[in-house]
Motif scaffolding. Sequence first.
Motif, mmCIF file in Angstrom:
data_model
loop_
_atom_site.group_PDB
_atom_site.id
_atom_site.type_symbol
_atom_site.label_atom_id
_atom_site.label_comp_id
_atom_site.label_asym_id
_atom_site.label_seq_id
_atom_site.Cartn_x
_atom_site.Cartn_y
_atom_site.Cartn_z
ATOM 1 N N ASP A 154 73.756 50.325 98.797
ATOM 2 C CA ASP A 154 72.469 50.397 98.094
ATOM 3 C C ASP A 154 72.384 49.239 97.101
ATOM 4 N N ARG A 155 71.144 48.860 96.746
ATOM 5 C CA ARG A 155 70.929 47.774 95.799
ATOM 6 C C ARG A 155 69.849 48.162 94.815
ATOM 7 N N ARG A 156 69.934 47.573 93.608
ATOM 8 C CA ARG A 156 68.894 47.756 92.592
ATOM 9 C C ARG A 156 68.518 46.368 92.074
ATOM 10 N N HIS A 157 67.239 46.092 92.056
ATOM 11 C CA HIS A 157 66.758 44.782 91.601
ATOM 12 C C HIS A 157 66.216 44.887 90.184
ATOM 13 N N GLY A 158 66.445 43.835 89.415
ATOM 14 C CA GLY A 158 65.882 43.771 88.073
ATOM 15 C C GLY A 158 65.598 42.342 87.674
ATOM 16 N N ASP A 159 64.675 42.191 86.734
ATOM 17 C CA ASP A 159 64.441 40.869 86.158
ATOM 18 C C ASP A 159 65.631 40.452 85.292
ATOM 19 N N LEU A 160 66.379 41.461 84.810
ATOM 20 C CA LEU A 160 67.544 41.241 83.970
ATOM 21 C C LEU A 160 68.621 42.248 84.371
ATOM 22 N N ILE A 161 69.844 41.774 84.539
ATOM 23 C CA ILE A 161 70.989 42.643 84.799
ATOM 24 C C ILE A 161 71.943 42.507 83.621
ATOM 25 N N ILE A 324 65.786 38.283 72.668
ATOM 26 C CA ILE A 324 65.742 36.997 73.369
ATOM 27 C C ILE A 324 65.124 37.159 74.752
ATOM 28 N N ALA A 325 65.524 38.199 75.481
ATOM 29 C CA ALA A 325 64.956 38.407 76.816
ATOM 30 C C ALA A 325 63.475 38.731 76.743
#
Length: 404
Positions: A154-161, A324-325
């Motif tokens: 399984d995978r999880r996508h994010g703009d920030l990890i 910052i993010a």
Amino acid sequence: MTRKAIIVGAGIGGLSCALALALRGWQVEVLEKAPEISEVGAGLQISPNGMRLLDSLSVTPLIEDALFEPPAIELRLGQSFAGKTGRRVFSLPMKDVAAQKWGARFAQIHRADLHKALIRRLGQVAGAVVKTSQQVTGYVQEKNGASVYLEGADRRHGDLIVGADGIHSAIRTKMLGPDRPRFTGNVAWRLVVPTAALGDVSLPEGGCIWAGPGKHAVTTRVRGGSEINFVGIVEQDSWQEEGWSLPGAKEDLAKDFAGWDDGLQHIIAAAEQPFRWALHDRAPLATWVDGAVVLLGDAAHPMLPSMAQGAVQALEDAVVLAEIASSRRDLKSYEALRKPRTSSVQARSSKNLRLFHRAGFAQLPLFFGPLWAAGQFAPSFLNNQQNWIYAYDAEAAATGNAAR
């Protein structure tokens, strides 16, 4: 469009980062490998630079009943000197000084109580979810962010990890390869006992460092003062397993601190199950950032407990990274701001450990005489030595409104 962050690890650093991001409008998913959310117990000291952030995140009202504000922080000799144990080297007033001098209180708290409060506070903020039994094995860079891999493909996508997965970080291993931690030659014991277990035996009400040749101990009070937290660090090389919840034999602990102050003897006698772990350190990492993936807390800068700054530095990381993010600045600026500070804290923690273990008779005048004199005649000088730690405002630093 709402941005999404994946936080790997639901410890204090990971939850604080999730909260700081969610309060700034992010959708946040926290992935925890444990089957249930729990935090093993030990005491924490939250210095003013950390309390300031808990105040800002509105966590403080949820822990108010669990806090203990020590009247002072002391250094004492643990072993007998001139026929008496527990001789005080210095005592620094804290409860009546911290808020005025550094802008926030100095408090002691049980780790589990802070952890529960962070979970509760996160539940009050829209857009945040915590998932258990999520074993992250690595990550891959992708367009507009990155994805973490979980067991089962399984995978999880994010703009920030965010890799907040501790000293055995899978995210750090993927980023930098397997590391080789350095065993310091020290083993730490920890336990918590009811204050009532001491009976009529006196113990400093505030936080106390007990120094001795080749070892030292720290006692603090948690849960409003109803429990005493003990940490003892001993030089030896027969146990080198790195962990946090490894049970140790009570008779070994008693042997390590035989002949020390009566108060410490009563704490050890009252212990049900002490835990111990080998202390390792790591040199500052080459980088904390790989594209949209960053490291935080112990995953980035594990440190020895001799300044009681591990949890607080993770809090600082969390708030700085969120700012910052959220302002869409280069994530390398997070590393540039945090790395020099945490490296300095790591170095001072190692230095303190060596100092606390130099309390043999021959070394007492050389190493502790000046501290005793400063405590007697210039206590404000000793307090001022903490300014660089306690007065630091991580939020202001992240926005460029404070000296770094």
